[in-house]
Design a protein around this motif. Structure first.
Motif, PDB file in Angstrom:
ATOM      1  N   GLY A  61       0.864  -1.198   0.000  1.00 39.17           N
ATOM      2  CA  GLY A  61       0.000   0.000   0.000  1.00 39.17           C
ATOM      3  C   GLY A  61       0.891   1.236   0.000  1.00 39.17           C
ATOM      4  N   LEU A  62       0.674   2.116  -0.994  1.00 38.56           N
ATOM      5  CA  LEU A  62       1.558   3.281  -1.124  1.00 38.56           C
ATOM      6  C   LEU A  62       1.371   4.258   0.044  1.00 38.56           C
ATOM      7  N   ASP A  63       0.161   4.301   0.601  1.00 34.12           N
ATOM      8  CA  ASP A  63      -0.076   5.154   1.771  1.00 34.12           C
ATOM      9  C   ASP A  63       0.731   4.674   2.976  1.00 34.12           C
ATOM     10  N   VAL A  64       0.818   3.333   3.126  1.00 34.41           N
ATOM     11  CA  VAL A  64       1.596   2.769   4.243  1.00 34.41           C
ATOM     12  C   VAL A  64       3.085   3.082   4.032  1.00 34.41           C
ATOM     13  N   CYS A  65       3.558   2.918   2.790  1.00 33.32           N
ATOM     14  CA  CYS A  65       4.982   3.209   2.487  1.00 33.32           C
ATOM     15  C   CYS A  65       5.288   4.669   2.791  1.00 33.32           C
ATOM     16  N   LEU A  66       4.393   5.573   2.372  1.00 36.01           N
ATOM     17  CA  LEU A  66       4.621   7.002   2.608  1.00 36.01           C
ATOM     18  C   LEU A  66       4.638   7.304   4.109  1.00 36.01           C
ATOM     19  N   ALA A  67       3.694   6.726   4.833  1.00 36.78           N
ATOM     20  CA  ALA A  67       3.631   6.990   6.286  1.00 36.78           C
ATOM     21  C   ALA A  67       4.928   6.534   6.957  1.00 36.78           C
ATOM     22  N   ILE A  68       5.460   5.396   6.529  1.00 32.63           N
ATOM     23  CA  ILE A  68       6.694   4.897   7.169  1.00 32.63           C
ATOM     24  C   ILE A  68       7.888   5.773   6.780  1.00 32.63           C
ATOM     25  N   MET A  69       7.939   6.230   5.522  1.00 36.02           N
ATOM     26  CA  MET A  69       9.021   7.155   5.136  1.00 36.02           C
ATOM     27  C   MET A  69       8.950   8.424   5.994  1.00 36.02           C
ATOM     28  N   GLU A  70       7.731   8.889   6.263  1.00 34.32           N
ATOM     29  CA  GLU A  70       7.600  10.106   7.078  1.00 34.32           C
ATOM     30  C   GLU A  70       8.074   9.862   8.514  1.00 34.32           C
ATOM     31  N   VAL A  71       7.826   8.664   9.021  1.00 34.91           N
ATOM     32  CA  VAL A  71       8.327   8.320  10.366  1.00 34.91           C
ATOM     33  C   VAL A  71       9.865   8.346  10.365  1.00 34.91           C
ATOM     34  N   LEU A  72      10.466   7.790   9.314  1.00 39.47           N
ATOM     35  CA  LEU A  72      11.942   7.773   9.232  1.00 39.47           C
ATOM     36  C   LEU A  72      12.488   9.202   9.120  1.00 39.47           C
ATOM     37  N   TYR A  73      11.838   9.981   8.252  1.00 34.57           N
ATOM     38  CA  TYR A  73      12.281  11.365   8.000  1.00 34.57           C
ATOM     39  C   TYR A  73      12.187  12.209   9.281  1.00 34.57           C
ATOM     40  N   ASP A  74      11.036  12.097   9.961  1.00 30.96           N
ATOM     41  CA  ASP A  74      10.849  12.856  11.210  1.00 30.96           C
ATOM     42  C   ASP A  74      11.754  12.329  12.317  1.00 30.96           C
ATOM     43  N   GLY A  75      11.886  10.999  12.363  1.00 33.79           N
ATOM     44  CA  GLY A  75      12.623  10.386  13.475  1.00 33.79           C
ATOM     45  C   GLY A  75      14.114  10.667  13.424  1.00 33.79           C
ATOM     46  N   PHE A  76      14.683  10.698  12.215  1.00 31.20           N
ATOM     47  CA  PHE A  76      16.133  10.915  12.095  1.00 31.20           C
ATOM     48  C   PHE A  76      16.478  12.356  11.736  1.00 31.20           C
ATOM     49  N   ASN A  77      15.482  13.133  11.302  1.00 31.75           N
ATOM     50  CA  ASN A  77      15.739  14.493  10.796  1.00 31.75           C
ATOM     51  C   ASN A  77      16.855  14.493   9.765  1.00 31.75           C
ATOM     52  N   ASP A  78      16.781  13.509   8.869  1.00 31.17           N
ATOM     53  CA  ASP A  78      17.850  13.353   7.886  1.00 31.17           C
ATOM     54  C   ASP A  78      17.205  13.326   6.493  1.00 31.17           C
ATOM     55  N   THR A  79      17.709  14.182   5.580  1.00 28.43           N
ATOM     56  CA  THR A  79      17.074  14.286   4.258  1.00 28.43           C
ATOM     57  C   THR A  79      17.210  13.005   3.431  1.00 28.43           C
ATOM     58  N   LYS A  80      18.082  12.106   3.845  1.00 28.69           N
ATOM     59  CA  LYS A  80      18.185  10.880   3.050  1.00 28.69           C
ATOM     60  C   LYS A  80      16.890  10.059   3.109  1.00 28.69           C
ATOM     61  N   TYR A  81      16.029  10.374   4.077  1.00 28.96           N
ATOM     62  CA  TYR A  81      14.750   9.657   4.186  1.00 28.96           C
ATOM     63  C   TYR A  81      13.577  10.455   3.605  1.00 28.96           C
ATOM     64  N   ARG A  82      13.863  11.533   2.854  1.00 26.34           N
ATOM     65  CA  ARG A  82      12.738  12.337   2.337  1.00 26.34           C
ATOM     66  C   ARG A  82      11.893  11.482   1.385  1.00 26.34           C
ATOM     67  N   PRO A  83      10.561  11.489   1.585  1.00 22.14           N
ATOM     68  CA  PRO A  83       9.711  10.688   0.691  1.00 22.14           C
ATOM     69  C   PRO A  83       9.750  11.253  -0.724  1.00 22.14           C
ATOM     70  N   CYS A  84       9.776  10.389  -1.723  1.00 24.80           N
ATOM     71  CA  CYS A  84       9.817  10.811  -3.117  1.00 24.80           C
ATOM     72  C   CYS A  84       8.525  11.571  -3.476  1.00 24.80           C
ATOM     73  N   PRO A  85       8.645  12.723  -4.159  1.00 23.00           N
ATOM     74  CA  PRO A  85       7.435  13.471  -4.551  1.00 23.00           C
ATOM     75  C   PRO A  85       6.451  12.647  -5.372  1.00 23.00           C
ATOM     76  N   LEU A  86       6.954  11.708  -6.182  1.00 22.03           N
ATOM     77  CA  LEU A  86       6.012  10.881  -6.963  1.00 22.03           C
ATOM     78  C   LEU A  86       5.187   9.979  -6.035  1.00 22.03           C
ATOM     79  N   LEU A  87       5.824   9.478  -4.994  1.00 22.76           N
ATOM     80  CA  LEU A  87       5.096   8.644  -4.021  1.00 22.76           C
ATOM     81  C   LEU A  87       3.987   9.476  -3.371  1.00 22.76           C
ATOM     82  N   LYS A  88       4.324  10.718  -2.999  1.00 28.90           N
ATOM     83  CA  LYS A  88       3.321  11.607  -2.370  1.00 28.90           C
ATOM     84  C   LYS A  88       2.173  11.881  -3.337  1.00 28.90           C
TER      85      LYS A  88
END
Ligand SMILES: NC(=O)c1ccc[n+]([C@@H]2O[C@H](COP(=O)([O-])OP(=O)(O)OC[C@H]3O[C@@H](n4cnc5c(N)ncnc54)[C@H](O)[C@@H]3O)[C@@H](O)[C@H]2O)c1
Length: 284
Positions: A236-263
């Motif tokens: 599920g793409l919504d689940v993938c996006l939510a998990i990327m956001e958890v990684l991005y917020d949790g590490f504050n590291d741009t390497k985890y930024r969700p891809c704009p196409l996924l959004k």
């Protein structure tokens, strides 16, 4: 402490699988959901999945009967039996709702029982802060639970060695393979899997190759059973996006930024198999 009675709260995809494996191994299982329809549907799914195992001769007919007899249907989390040795929460992925569930059962269930969450990405430390944090742990089963061997066992900040070893032994009794993981965003499975999927979406967005060819590279070149974009559609793409956001917020590291196409695809409700279209199209 020996665990005999297990309550599984949330009888959806994961909850019915978790109840299935415990019941088959002889544990007394309380299967808890909001309505009797949800609990009945989960029970039927378990029964059908056990039938499949009987047909494949991996279990006997009497194993199926015993497993189903080990399951008690419970409607309403407030009716979760007090004498549960272990409560495994498997409701949908929302921190506030999960905390709400633990708030109810913490007041209900005997003091020495263990609480576990099957969350894919929410911090065990945050979930457990107000509820017996020493006896709180993550049990991250994989989908489909009866088939998949791995259980990531996540230690929150305050999880004791005793709680960890009880849950590790229990996982071995289920014939599953426990892996000890400390509580950081995405644990191990999603910290590695989701950035790979996200990178595949970046490659698609940048026109490096077609969706089909990106998947072919990973299947034939890396021996993955499924390409990353097919897998994203499955999860599920919504689940993938939510998990990327958890990684991005949790590490504050741009390497985890969700891809704009996924959004963009999530905004367009192209969520994968469940909506009939994601990176690929599916018959509804
Ligand atoms: N689906 C997967 O592949 C997968 C894999 C690993 C972990 N997880 C995690 O497992 C958890 C459950 O996911 P799922 O896919 O099984 O979800 P799901 O939506 O299939 O099932 C959730 C169930 O919880 C029930 N529920 C909701 N609120 C409730 C309440 N207050 N009391 C009792 N029951 C309640 C719902 O009625 C539903 O039956 C999530 O935290 C998810 O991140 C999912």
């Amino acid at each position: 402490m020996s665990i005999k009675k297990v309550s599984v709260v949330g009888a959806g995809t994961m909850g019915n699988g978790i109840a299935h494996v415990f019941a088959l191994k002889g544990f007394q299982v309380n299967l808890v959901d909001i309505t009797s329809e949800f609990v009945d549907k989960a029970f039927l799914t378990i029964s059908k999945n056990l039938d499949r195992q009987v047909k494949k001769e991996t279990i006997k007919e009497e194993d199926k009967t015993n497993a189903l007899n080990n399951i008690t249907k419970v409607v309403g989390v407030e009716n979760t039996p007090v004498d549960s040795d272990l409560v495994i929460e498997a409701i949908y992925e929302n921190k506030e709702t999960k905390i709400g569930i633990f708030n109810i059962i913490d007041k209900l269930i005997k003091a020495d029982s263990i609480f576990a969450s099957n969350t894919s990405s929410i911090s065990i430390t945050e979930l457990s802060a107000n509820f017996r944090p020493e006896n709180f742990i993550g049990m991250h089963f994989m989908n489909p639970v009866p088939m998949m061997q791995l259980v990531e066992i996540i230690r929150g900040y305050s999880t004791t060695d005793n709680t960890f070893s009880i849950i590790k032994e229990l996982t071995l009794k289920l014939d599953k393979v426990p892996v000890e993981v400390y509580d950081y965003p995405g644990f191990i499975s999603n910290r590695i899997l989701m950035p790979m999927i996200n990178e595949a979406v970046f490659a698609l967005m940048e026109g490096v190759a077609s969706a089909k060819d990106i998947d072919t590279v990973m299947k034939l070149g890396m021996n993955h059973p499924m390409g990353p974009l097919t897998l994203a559609d499955f999860i599920g793409l919504d689940v993938c996006l939510a998990i990327m956001e958890v990684l991005y917020d949790g590490f504050n590291d741009t390497k985890y930024r969700p891809c704009p196409l996924l959004k963009k695809m999530v905004a367009a409700k192209k969520l994968g198999r469940k909506t009939g279209e994601g990176f690929f199209k599916y018959d509804k």
